[in-house]
Design a protein around this motif. Structure first.
Motif, PDB file in Angstrom:
ATOM      1  N   CYS A   1     -14.252  -2.919   8.254  1.00 26.36           N
ATOM      2  CA  CYS A   1     -12.829  -2.898   8.615  1.00 26.36           C
ATOM      3  C   CYS A   1     -12.544  -1.738   9.566  1.00 26.36           C
TER       4      CYS A   1
ATOM      5  N   ASN B   1      -1.846   0.464  11.609  1.00 23.75           N
ATOM      6  CA  ASN B   1      -2.616  -0.615  11.001  1.00 23.75           C
ATOM      7  C   ASN B   1      -3.896  -0.083  10.360  1.00 23.75           C
ATOM      8  N   THR B   2      -4.542   0.843  11.057  1.00 25.74           N
ATOM      9  CA  THR B   2      -5.787   1.394  10.521  1.00 25.74           C
ATOM     10  C   THR B   2      -5.533   2.115   9.202  1.00 25.74           C
TER      11      THR B   2
ATOM     12  N   HIS C   1       0.871  -1.175   0.000  1.00 23.71           N
ATOM     13  CA  HIS C   1       0.000   0.000   0.000  1.00 23.71           C
ATOM     14  C   HIS C   1       0.906   1.223   0.000  1.00 23.71           C
TER      15      HIS C   1
ATOM     16  N   ILE D   1      -5.346   0.296   1.738  1.00 23.31           N
ATOM     17  CA  ILE D   1      -5.447  -0.903   0.896  1.00 23.31           C
ATOM     18  C   ILE D   1      -6.845  -0.970   0.279  1.00 23.31           C
TER      19      ILE D   1
ATOM     20  N   LYS E   1      -4.795  -0.390   6.343  1.00 26.10           N
ATOM     21  CA  LYS E   1      -5.957  -1.116   5.826  1.00 26.10           C
ATOM     22  C   LYS E   1      -6.920  -0.182   5.087  1.00 26.10           C
TER      23      LYS E   1
ATOM     24  N   LEU F   1      -6.092  -8.255   2.794  1.00 26.09           N
ATOM     25  CA  LEU F   1      -7.215  -8.009   3.702  1.00 26.09           C
ATOM     26  C   LEU F   1      -7.721  -9.307   4.299  1.00 26.09           C
TER      27      LEU F   1
END
Lengths: 321, 321, 321, 321, 321, 321
Positions: C276, B283-284, B154, B290, B287, B311
Motif C-alpha cells: 500500500c 490519502n497515504t 480511521h 487504517i 491508509k 482497503l
C-alpha cells in the motif's frame, strides 16, 4: 452582414465586426503586425493586419466595432483574414445585438417575473435574503442579468443565467403545487439562488470564460459563500440577524446538492426533498434548452443529427405535426 | 475491568461504565423502565433498568460513570444487560481514558509540533491566518484537539484530528523538501487546514457523530467557509486585511480538492501541484492508519483477515521479520 | 541550434540532427529517394532526400549525426523538410545531450544514492537479491541507468527510470521512518525493484518504445519473472539459496500490486501495508513529476493550461510567491 | 445418511462425518473441550465435545471419519452439534465420495481426452512443454487431477480443474476448426495451461482454500511463472532449449489475458486472436457450469430463483420440453 | 386492529387478517399442519395451525378474511404466529381497504382526470389509440386501475399505476406549456402509455409480483408490444388503419427510452425532445413519491434516517416551517 | 482498377466507379455543378463535375456505373476528384462485386446450411415459426441474405447478416452438444432469430445505414416485434395457433438478452441458460470476425497495430507458424 460562422476559405470580407482582442506582435523579419480576434454573435475568427500603420488602417482597440476589408485564407488548418483596410465604425452603423449572443426573451419582463417569485416567498428570513440579493444589491443584479448560464453547454448568451434561473423556478413552483410535502418557500428560494455563484464563476461578456475563482472553486462553493455573506455579513457589513441555523443549512444544502451527483461536482447528494426537486428542475430545463438550441441551430435539417455528447445520444427533430 | 467488546451472552457484569444515553420509557404493561446505552473505549452496549426506583438503583444521568451489576442476555439478536444494581461512581474510581478512545500520542507534544509548523510558514498572510486559528481561537483549539478525524473510518478517537493533521503535514513537509516546484508555505498551510471543517462536521465526544451541518454540507464546504470567515470576518468581526485574492483562491482550492476525486466529495479535482500533493499525503496517512488500526485490533492473528472494504482488498499482516 | 519543436512551416533549416530512421524508397515515377526521421531531444520531424546520390548528400545511417540543409513544407497536414544538402558531422561538432532527452540530475550521484539504499537493507536475503541486481549484473545496470520510466507519460528521458526509482525509494524511506508497522527492508527493496521490468518493457533509446514483451506481458509480470530468476536461477544459473518462501511472496506481491488498482494493470490489490505504501509513493512521484514537466514545458504561461488527461483536471501554475 | 446441509435445529444426529478440523480448548470455567468442524460433501457444521475424555468419546484426529451422536442446537445464530458419543469409523463403513465433492465425470477418461489434445499439438516446442507438464511431472499431474477450479464459484469439487480445463479446450478446439486465422497449436496449448496456476493458488482438499501464494499473486501470475520454469528451468534444472522467444511471449500472454478484463485480474487485455478466443471459451464454460450447478442444486424448483450474483441476473430453469 | 407491522415477539393476536397463502404440510413426526401467510396493508406474517382439524379452526382458503387467535413467537429469527383458533369472518366485519394497500387518492377522480388528458390530444391517430386503450378496453382498464406501479420501490399499492401515470402526465403537460418545441400530443400520449406494460409485468393483488413476462421481457418491451397490437391488431383483430409510420416509431421510442439510461433497462437513450421530457417527468415523480412514502412511514422521527438506497443518499425530513 | 482507398492527392483517375449519390448544385457565382459521391467496395470519395452539360459528361444517375476521368485534389482537408469526363459504362465492363462489399462465402451454400439447422429443430412450434420466416417469407429472405450484420463494426458487407447468423448458430449447436442442460431447439431457434431485426434496423445497400426504426427502437426491440407478428399475426394475417406462452416468452427473452449487458442495449440480462449461451456465441463470433477483418486489412503489417476500440486493446497478428 456576413456572419462569422459563414465565412469560408477564399471569401472576401467587408463587414463590421467587434474586436474581441488585439495584440501587437512582430514577424520573424522584425516587421510589426497586429493580431486580431474578430467576433460576432455567431463565433470568432482570427485576423492579421500586416501593415498596421498604413493609411487604410484606423486606430482602434478591443471592444471597438470596426469595418474590416480583407481576404480569408487558410493557415495551419484554421481560417484567417488578411486585413487590407480597417475602419472604426460609429454607433448607429451596427446593431450591438448582432455581436453578442442574447437571450430571445425580454430581460425586463423576465426580471419582473423573477421578482414576483421573490415576493411570493413568505418565510421572513428567506424573503429578506432574496430581497437583499435580487432587489438591493445593484452590483449583483447587473451581473446576474448580463451573465450567461454557461460558457458553452446551454444558455451561453447574455441573459442566459436569468432565463435559466427563471425556468428552473417555474418548474419548482409547479412541483411545489403538486407535491404537498415540498416546502415551497425553501424550494423557490433555492431555485432562485442555485446558480448565483455563476456571476463569479464566469467573466463578463465578451469574455464569458471561467474565472480563476470559477476554475478553483466552482459556482457551487462560491454560491454557498455568497449565502454566508448575505446571512453573516462580511468585511464588516451586516447580515441577516437571527437567521435560523437549520434553515441556513437546508438552503446551503440545496445549492450544494443541486447537481445531484458527485461526478457532476456536488459534494453532497440531495438529502431533503427540496434538494431533490431542485436537482430535477435544473436538469430538466438544461436538457430542454440543449434540445431547443440544437434544433434551432440545425435549421431545416430533417435527418438524424448524430451523437451529441451533451445529450449522450444520437438525436433528431420530432416530425409529427 | 471487563471491556464491552468482550461481553458475551450469559456474562455477569459488575464494572463501571460511562452512561452515553439514558431514556426513561414505559413497558406495554405500563411499567416505567430506563433504557441505557453504556459505553467504554471499546464500544457500546444496551442495558435496561426494569426497576428504576428500587433501592439498589442510584440516581444518575448521561455522561455519569456508574457501576453496573447485571446479567447479559440476547434479545432480538442483540446483547442487552438487565441491570439489578447501579451505583454512581466517584471520581478516582475509574480512569476516564478507559471510557473514551484516545490517540496513543501525547496531545501536548503533538500540538507543539503543529505550532512549530505554523511558525515555519513565512508568507505573512498565511502565517497570520494560521495564528488566528491555531494560536488565538481558543474555542477552535479546544474542539480541534478533542475531535476525532472520523466517525468510524480511521483516527476515530479523541486527538485523532490532531494526529492526522500532523501526520499529513509531515508528509507534505517532506514532499516540499523533495519537489522544488511545490510552494512550501501554501502546502503546509493547506495541510494544517485541510480538515478543520471536521470540528463542525462531527459532534464532540462521547457522541462523535455527524452533525446536521456535517450531513448537509460536509467538512470540505464547511472548511472553506471557515477560511472565508478568517479572511473576511463575519458577523461584524474583522478578518485579515489585504489577503491576496489569488492566494485565497489557491488555499481554498487545496481544501476543496483534497479528496482528489468527485466521488469522494471533492467538487473540484486538484488543479495546482500543492492540491495534488496534499491529496496524496492525506490519502497515504489515512491508509497507513487504517492498516495500523486493523492490525492492532487483530492482535495475534497471523492468517488472512478477509476482504476489508476500507482497503478494498483481502489483507494480512506482513510476516518478514 | 534550432530545436525541432520550434521548426515551423516555411523555415529554412541548417543544423545538425540525429538520424532516428532512414528508409530508402521509390516515388510513383520510379525515382529513388530517402525517407528520414530526424530527432533531437525536443521531438522528431520527417525529412525527404529527393536526390540521394547527388554530390551534396553524404553517406550516412540511422543513429548518425548529420547537418541538414533544407526547407520546411507542410504535406498532408504534417511538417516535412526537403533536404538539399546533408553532411555527416564529426564527434565534437554536436552535444549528444541535445539529441536525446536526459534526466536533469547527475546519473552517477543518483546511482550512488541508490546503492546507499541497497546497503541500508539489513535482511540478508533481500540484501543479497539487491546486490545481485544493482551491483553485480552489469548488463542490467547499464540498461537500468539508460532507460526511461515511460514512453510518454512522465520521466520519458534517459535516466528517467533511475530518477523515478530513487524518488519513490526516498518517499518510502520517509514513510518507513514515520509508520512503525512498516517493514523498512521489505519496503525499500520493493521500491528499488518495483519498476525493474521496464528495462524489458521498453526498448533502448533512441527508440524508447514498447517491446513485444512489454506489450504482451507488461513490466509488472516481467518484473515478477526477474525476481523469480534472481531467487531461483534460470537457464542453469544459481539463485539465492534458502530465500524464505513467505518473503518471496511478499516481495513479488509488492511488485504485482504497486499500480494499486486492477484498471491500472495490477492483478492484485495491495494486501500488506508495504504494498500500500509503495503504491502511494509511486503514484505521488509520478504525479509530482507530471506537474513538474508540464509546468517546465509551459514556460512563462501564466493562465489555465486546459484539461490535462494525465492529471484528469484543468491545471495551472501556482502563483503565490 | 443425513447430509449436513439438511441438518436443522433440534435434529438428533447419528451419522459418520469427516473431521475437517479439531481444536482443543478450555471453557471460561477451565474445563477442557474439543471444538470440531465436521464435513461432508454438502457442507460443514460446528460440533462441540464437552466431555472429551469420557468413555463414549474415541480418540480421533483431523481427516478421520467419525460416527457422531448428538443434538443440534442453535448458538449465536449458527447451528452446533453437542456431541455425546463419537466413534472412529473403519474403512468400509463409509463412502469417501460422500465426504468430499467430486466431479460427476470419470477422471481417467477426462485425463485421457486431455492427453489426446496434448498429442494433437504439432508445434514441437509447445508439444514438448505440454508433455513435460501433463505427462512427465507426476507431482503436478496428481495435484492437477485432484484440484478444484475454484473455492466456491464453479467447479469447486475434486476433478473440477481437470473438467473445466478439458471443457475449455474442447470449445477452443471447435473455434480453431471454424476460424481459420486461429493458430490451433497455440490456442490448444493456452487452453490446457490457462489455469495451471490454480494448483498453487488453492490448497488441496479438504481445505480447498486460497494459499498464501494464491492471495498474494493469483493463478495468472503463478501460471506464467510455471511456464517460465518449464521453458527456462529453475533451481538448476533444465528447461526447453531454443524455445522461440515470440512463442513464449504469445503463450504467456494468453495466460495473462485470459480473464479478458483488468477488473477480473488480467494485467493485459487480449492482444492476439487466440487470447481473445481463450477468454470467451473460459468464460462460456464457467457460466454454463454455474447455470448447471445452480439448476442441479435447486432441484425441482420451477419458479424464479432470485438474483444470482455470479450470473448478475434473476434466473430460472428453462421450461420448454 | 393491530397492524402486522406492529406485531412483536410475545404479542397475543386476536384480529382479522387476510389469508394470502395456505399450504397444508406434515411435521417430521407425520402430523399434518397448515402453513399460512397472513396479510394486511402493512405487511405479511407467517402463521402455523398445528391442529388443523380441531374444533376451533374453521374451514378457510387463500383470499379469505379470518379472525386469528394465537401467540407470536420467534423461530429461526423470524416472527411466527401459533394459531389456536381461526374463525372465518363475514363481509362487513372488516374493511377490505385495511388489507391491501391502496392509493390515498380517489380512483374515479383520478381516472376522470386521465380521460380529460386523453380528450385533450388532438392528433387523430394518437387520440384513437388512447381511446382504444383507456376508453374501450374494459379488461385493460380494470387491470390498469387495480395495478400498482411497482413491486416495492414506490407507488406499490392498488391504484399506484394510475396515480403515477397521472402525475407524470401532469408534469409533461406543464413542460409542454413551457417549452414550445415539445409536441404536446406526442408527449401526453407517451406519458399516458409509458408504463402500460406494467399491467402484464406485475400480477394482480394480493400477489403484486413479477410475472414470467415481466421477468423475461420487462414492461418496456411489453409496452411496445401493446402499442403494436393497438396499431396493427393481433390474432385477427383490426388495428388503427393508416397510423403514420414515423409517429408509430416516435411513440414507441418514447416508451423504449423512458428510463433514460441503458443501466435502467432502456435499450435506447432519448433521441427526441419528448422522450427526454418524459424521462425527467417519470423520474421526478418517482423520486418525489419515494420521499413522500419514506417520510410518511418514518412518522415523527426528526433526525437523519440513514442511507436510503433508492435515493442513494442519507436523508432527513425538512424542518423549516 | 484503382480502389478508392488507394487514391491519393494528385492522382489522376480513369476508372469505373458506382455513383452512390448525385446532387445538382450551384456555385456562389451562379454556375451549376454536380456533386457526386463515388463508391467502390473499399470506400467512398467526393467528386465534382464543374461543367455538367459539356460534351464529355454523359447523362447518369445514382446507382449507375460510370467511368470517371479527373484529378484528385485536397479541399478543406478532404480528397475530391475534379471530373473532366464521365462516361456511363455498360454491363459487362465492370464486376459488381468490386463495388459493394460482399461476404467471402457463397450465399447459397450458407443459406442451405441455415435451412438444415431449421430442419433440425424438432419442437413443432419453433419449427413452424422458423419455416414461416426462413422458408416462406420471400421478402424477408431476400432482405436477410442481402443485409450486412452492421453498419461498420463487423460483417458490414452483403451477406454479412447471413454469415454471422450461421456462425453463431454453429457455436450454439456445438454448445448444445456439450452442455446437456441446454435445450437445443430453443437455443438453435434463438440463434437463427437473434438478429432478424437488423433487416429493418439497416437500410439496403448501397446505403447500409441506420433506418429511422433502427435509430428509434434498435434491432432487439424490432426483432421481438417480428416474433410477435409471426406468432400472433398482424394487420389481419394469421399467426401460429396455440404457440405456448412460456415458449414465446423464452424465445423473446433470448433475443431481448442477447447483448448480455444493459450498456449494450439489452433491457434484460440473460435469465435462462440458452440466453446466456447465445450471448457468448454472438460475442465470440463478433470478436473473431473483428480480428479476422482487422488482420486481413492490415495485410503484411507485422508489428503492433495500435489500440483498437472495438477490441479495447492494442493488438497484433500472431506470429507463431
Amino acid at each position: 452582414m456576413k456572419y462569422i460562422k459563414d465565412i469560408k476559405e477564399g471569401d472576401k470580407v467587408s463587414d463590421i465586426y467587434m474586436i474581441k482582442q488585439k495584440i501587437s506582435a512582430t514577424t520573424k523579419n522584425g516587421k510589426p503586425y497586429d493580431n486580431l480576434s474578430l467576433m460576432d454573435k455567431t463565433g470568432e475568427i482570427n485576423a492579421k493586419v500586416w501593415e498596421p500603420n498604413s493609411p487604410g488602417i484606423d486606430d482602434f482597440d478591443a471592444k471597438d466595432y470596426v469595418e474590416i476589408f480583407g481576404e480569408t485564407v487558410s493557415f495551419n488548418g484554421a481560417l484567417q483574414i488578411n486585413v487590407r483596410r480597417a475602419r472604426k465604425a460609429s454607433e448607429g452603423e451596427y446593431l450591438p445585438a448582432d455581436y453578442l449572443p442574447v437571450s430571445p426573451y425580454d430581460p425586463d419582463r423576465m426580471y419582473e417575473e423573477l421578482l414576483a417569485f421573490v415576493d411570493s416567498v413568505k418565510n421572513p428570513y428567506l424573503n429578506r435574503l432574496l430581497c437583499a440579493l435580487f432587489k438591493d444589491d445593484k452590483d449583483f443584479i447587473g451581473k446576474f442579468r448580463f451573465s450567461s448560464a454557461a460558457k458553452t453547454m446551454h444558455h451561453s448568451f447574455i441573459g442566459g443565467l436569468l432565463q435559466h434561473t427563471l425556468a428552473v423556478t417555474r418548474i419548482c413552483d409547479f412541483l411545489a403545487s403538486r407535491y404537498e410535502r415540498l416546502n415551497r418557500d425553501l424550494l423557490i428560494t433555492s431555485a432562485l439562488c442555485h446558480d448565483i455563484g455563476k456571476v463569479r464563476e464566469l467573466s463578463a461578456y465578451p469574455d464569458n470564460d471561467y474565472t480563476d475563482e470559477g476554475n478553483f472553486l466552482g459556482h457551487i462553493v462560491v454560491g454557498v459563500d455568497m449565502i454566508s455573506d448575505l446571512i453573516h455579513g462580511r468585511d464588516g457589513r451586516t447580515g441577516i440577524p437571527d437567521f435560523p441555523v437549520v434553515l441556513e443549512n437546508e438552503l446551503k444544502h440545496c445549492i450544494v446538492a443541486h447537481h445531484g451527483e458527485f461526478e457532476y461536482g456536488s459534494p453532497k447528494k440531495p438529502a431533503i426533498m427540496e434538494a431533490c426537486a431542485l436537482n430535477f428542475a435544473d436538469n430538466t430545463d438544461a436538457k430542454m434548452q440543449i434540445f431547443t438550441e440544437l434544433l434551432d441551430n440545425e435549421g431545416d435539417k430533417t435527418g438524424w443529427l448524430g451523437f451529441k455528447k451533451m445529450l449522450d445520444s444520437n438525436v433528431t427533430a420530432t416530425r409529427v405535426e
